[in-house]
Write a protein that holds these residues in place. Structure first.
Motif, PDB file in Angstrom:
ATOM      1  N   LEU A 126     -26.938  -0.054 -17.164  1.00 44.14           N
ATOM      2  CA  LEU A 126     -26.833  -0.801 -18.336  1.00 44.14           C
ATOM      3  C   LEU A 126     -25.714  -1.303 -18.427  1.00 44.14           C
ATOM      4  N   PHE A 127     -25.542  -2.512 -18.813  1.00 48.21           N
ATOM      5  CA  PHE A 127     -24.248  -3.326 -18.923  1.00 48.21           C
ATOM      6  C   PHE A 127     -24.261  -3.817 -20.327  1.00 48.21           C
ATOM      7  N   ALA A 128     -22.969  -3.897 -21.109  1.00 51.59           N
ATOM      8  CA  ALA A 128     -22.978  -4.539 -22.493  1.00 51.59           C
ATOM      9  C   ALA A 128     -21.587  -5.076 -22.329  1.00 51.59           C
ATOM     10  N   SER A 129     -21.522  -6.190 -23.312  1.00 49.67           N
ATOM     11  CA  SER A 129     -20.335  -7.124 -23.320  1.00 49.67           C
ATOM     12  C   SER A 129     -20.155  -7.075 -24.611  1.00 49.67           C
ATOM     13  N   MET A 130     -18.987  -6.644 -25.135  1.00 42.94           N
ATOM     14  CA  MET A 130     -18.226  -6.675 -26.505  1.00 42.94           C
ATOM     15  C   MET A 130     -17.691  -7.739 -26.858  1.00 42.94           C
ATOM     16  N   THR A 131     -18.284  -8.697 -27.707  1.00 40.18           N
ATOM     17  CA  THR A 131     -17.570 -10.105 -27.939  1.00 40.18           C
ATOM     18  C   THR A 131     -17.641 -10.139 -29.359  1.00 40.18           C
ATOM     19  N   TYR A 132     -16.863 -11.016 -30.076  1.00 43.19           N
ATOM     20  CA  TYR A 132     -16.817 -11.451 -31.448  1.00 43.19           C
ATOM     21  C   TYR A 132     -16.527 -13.082 -31.428  1.00 43.19           C
ATOM     22  N   LYS A 133     -17.363 -13.598 -31.893  1.00 43.33           N
ATOM     23  CA  LYS A 133     -17.096 -15.436 -31.895  1.00 43.33           C
ATOM     24  C   LYS A 133     -17.146 -15.812 -30.208  1.00 43.33           C
ATOM     25  N   GLU A 134     -17.943 -15.143 -29.605  1.00 41.24           N
ATOM     26  CA  GLU A 134     -17.926 -15.524 -28.010  1.00 41.24           C
ATOM     27  C   GLU A 134     -16.598 -14.898 -27.358  1.00 41.24           C
ATOM     28  N   LYS A 135     -15.832 -14.158 -27.949  1.00 36.79           N
ATOM     29  CA  LYS A 135     -14.531 -14.055 -27.209  1.00 36.79           C
ATOM     30  C   LYS A 135     -14.579 -12.444 -27.108  1.00 36.79           C
ATOM     31  N   PRO A 136     -14.377 -11.936 -25.784  1.00 37.49           N
ATOM     32  CA  PRO A 136     -14.478 -10.647 -25.426  1.00 37.49           C
ATOM     33  C   PRO A 136     -13.349  -9.888 -26.322  1.00 37.49           C
ATOM     34  N   VAL A 137     -13.871  -8.786 -26.627  1.00 36.77           N
ATOM     35  CA  VAL A 137     -13.093  -7.587 -27.320  1.00 36.77           C
ATOM     36  C   VAL A 137     -12.830  -6.362 -26.564  1.00 36.77           C
ATOM     37  N   PRO A 138     -11.673  -6.170 -26.225  1.00 35.40           N
ATOM     38  CA  PRO A 138     -11.490  -4.961 -25.073  1.00 35.40           C
ATOM     39  C   PRO A 138     -11.162  -3.779 -26.150  1.00 35.40           C
ATOM     40  N   GLY A 139     -11.393  -2.507 -25.835  1.00 36.35           N
ATOM     41  CA  GLY A 139     -10.852  -1.203 -26.381  1.00 36.35           C
ATOM     42  C   GLY A 139     -12.109  -0.645 -27.124  1.00 36.35           C
ATOM     43  N   GLY A 140     -11.766   0.636 -27.365  1.00 35.87           N
ATOM     44  CA  GLY A 140     -12.969   1.578 -27.931  1.00 35.87           C
ATOM     45  C   GLY A 140     -13.650   1.957 -26.887  1.00 35.87           C
ATOM     46  N   THR A 141     -14.797   2.810 -27.332  1.00 37.81           N
ATOM     47  CA  THR A 141     -15.659   3.548 -26.518  1.00 37.81           C
ATOM     48  C   THR A 141     -17.151   3.388 -27.024  1.00 37.81           C
ATOM     49  N   LEU A 142     -18.032   3.480 -25.726  1.00 38.29           N
ATOM     50  CA  LEU A 142     -19.400   3.199 -26.110  1.00 38.29           C
ATOM     51  C   LEU A 142     -20.154   4.798 -25.362  1.00 38.29           C
ATOM     52  N   THR A 143     -20.756   5.506 -26.057  1.00 36.17           N
ATOM     53  CA  THR A 143     -21.583   6.574 -25.800  1.00 36.17           C
ATOM     54  C   THR A 143     -22.840   6.300 -25.498  1.00 36.17           C
ATOM     55  N   ILE A 144     -23.496   6.859 -24.290  1.00 28.78           N
ATOM     56  CA  ILE A 144     -25.004   6.682 -24.089  1.00 28.78           C
ATOM     57  C   ILE A 144     -25.596   8.067 -23.842  1.00 28.78           C
ATOM     58  N   TYR A 145     -27.045   8.274 -24.508  1.00 29.26           N
ATOM     59  CA  TYR A 145     -27.716   9.218 -24.529  1.00 29.26           C
ATOM     60  C   TYR A 145     -29.088   9.094 -23.938  1.00 29.26           C
ATOM     61  N   ARG A 146     -29.468   9.672 -23.088  1.00 27.91           N
ATOM     62  CA  ARG A 146     -30.969   9.558 -22.628  1.00 27.91           C
ATOM     63  C   ARG A 146     -31.950  10.181 -23.569  1.00 27.91           C
ATOM     64  N   VAL A 147     -32.461   9.565 -24.469  1.00 29.18           N
ATOM     65  CA  VAL A 147     -33.473   9.893 -25.386  1.00 29.18           C
ATOM     66  C   VAL A 147     -35.008  10.384 -25.128  1.00 29.18           C
ATOM     67  N   ALA A 148     -35.270   9.570 -24.045  1.00 33.43           N
ATOM     68  CA  ALA A 148     -36.918   9.624 -23.807  1.00 33.43           C
ATOM     69  C   ALA A 148     -36.810   9.287 -22.209  1.00 33.43           C
ATOM     70  N   GLU A 149     -38.185   9.746 -21.594  1.00 30.96           N
ATOM     71  CA  GLU A 149     -38.521   9.257 -20.456  1.00 30.96           C
ATOM     72  C   GLU A 149     -39.616   8.107 -20.538  1.00 30.96           C
ATOM     73  N   VAL A 150     -39.497   7.459 -19.543  1.00 29.10           N
ATOM     74  CA  VAL A 150     -40.665   6.233 -19.621  1.00 29.10           C
ATOM     75  C   VAL A 150     -41.691   6.663 -18.673  1.00 29.10           C
ATOM     76  N   ASP A 151     -43.022   6.083 -19.185  1.00 32.38           N
ATOM     77  CA  ASP A 151     -44.311   6.527 -18.531  1.00 32.38           C
ATOM     78  C   ASP A 151     -44.644   4.999 -18.039  1.00 32.38           C
ATOM     79  N   LEU A 152     -44.700   5.047 -16.889  1.00 31.89           N
ATOM     80  CA  LEU A 152     -44.880   3.593 -16.165  1.00 31.89           C
ATOM     81  C   LEU A 152     -46.393   3.546 -15.373  1.00 31.89           C
ATOM     82  N   SER A 153     -47.324   4.407 -15.904  1.00 31.93           N
ATOM     83  CA  SER A 153     -48.904   4.719 -15.250  1.00 31.93           C
ATOM     84  C   SER A 153     -49.556   3.280 -15.787  1.00 31.93           C
ATOM     85  N   ASP A 154     -48.822   2.833 -16.797  1.00 28.66           N
ATOM     86  CA  ASP A 154     -49.897   1.594 -17.070  1.00 28.66           C
ATOM     87  C   ASP A 154     -49.254   0.296 -16.626  1.00 28.66           C
TER      88      ASP A 154
END
Length: 188
Positions: free
Chosen positions: A3-31
């Motif tokens: 998973l990739f994310a680009s932090m921008t403001y008015k189409e300009k990159p915004v460095p700094g800060g943090t992002l935390t990711i949690y795996r919430v659910a599993e996916v069922d690909l049977s269909d």
């Protein structure tokens, strides 16, 4: 997947800060035409529906983030680089919650959001997901440059010590006058 994310403001990159990711659910690909989700531990007690219509609602990610916060769940945190980018790799398929724990200086934190791996694009499953189109940082409101006002009076802070000292003086003067008045009555 990743998973990739680009932090921008008015189409300009915004460095700094943090992002935390949690795996919430599993996916069922049977269909082969669609997929669904089911919670993984420790999110099994979360009462938010994983129905696709509910997942697209803006408050759903907030509710799941509140559950994670209330239960002191931990995720994987990554710093946002100097180009305003963050990448999480080696991810299992599933539904992920992303929360900005620390915002860059001068910016407000992003609202929590959800992303799935895989994502479905043009009738195909994509395992390297770009979450950038969903993200736009907002400038934090400026802090006031004037002293705060007292809500009860609307006065600035500077007269408060003067008024308090004046009040104490008047109370002491009243006590002294009462004592002198009683003394005069006894002497008379």
């Amino acid at each position: 997947g990743s998973l990739f994310a680009s932090m921008t403001y008015k189409e300009k990159p915004v460095p700094g800060g943090t992002l935390t990711i949690y795996r919430v659910a599993e996916v069922d690909l049977s269909d082969p035409n669609d997929f669904g989700f089911s919670y993984v531990a420790p999110f099994e007690g979360c009462r938010v529906s994983l129905d696709k219509a509910v997942l697209s609602m803006p408050d759903t990610a907030d509710s799941i983030a509140d559950y994670a916060d209330d239960h002191d769940l931990t995720g994987t945190t990554a710093a946002i680089d100097k180009n305003g980018k963050v990448r999480f790799e080696g991810l299992q398929t599933g539904l992920y919650l992303l929360v900005q724990e620390k915002a860059p200086d001068g910016y407000a934190r992003l609202s929590p959001f959800l992303a799935s791996i895989p994502a479905r694009e043009d009738e195909e499953y994509v395992y390297d997901v770009d979450a950038s189109p969903k993200l736009q940082l907002k400038l934090a409101p400026p802090s006031p440059s004037y002293p705060p006002t007292l809500p009860q009076t609307g006065l600035l802070n500077w007269p408060v010590p003067l008024l308090a000292a004046g009040g104490v003086f008047l109370v002491l003067l009243g006590v002294l006058l009462c004592i002198l008045g009683r003394k005069r009555q006894r002497d008379a």
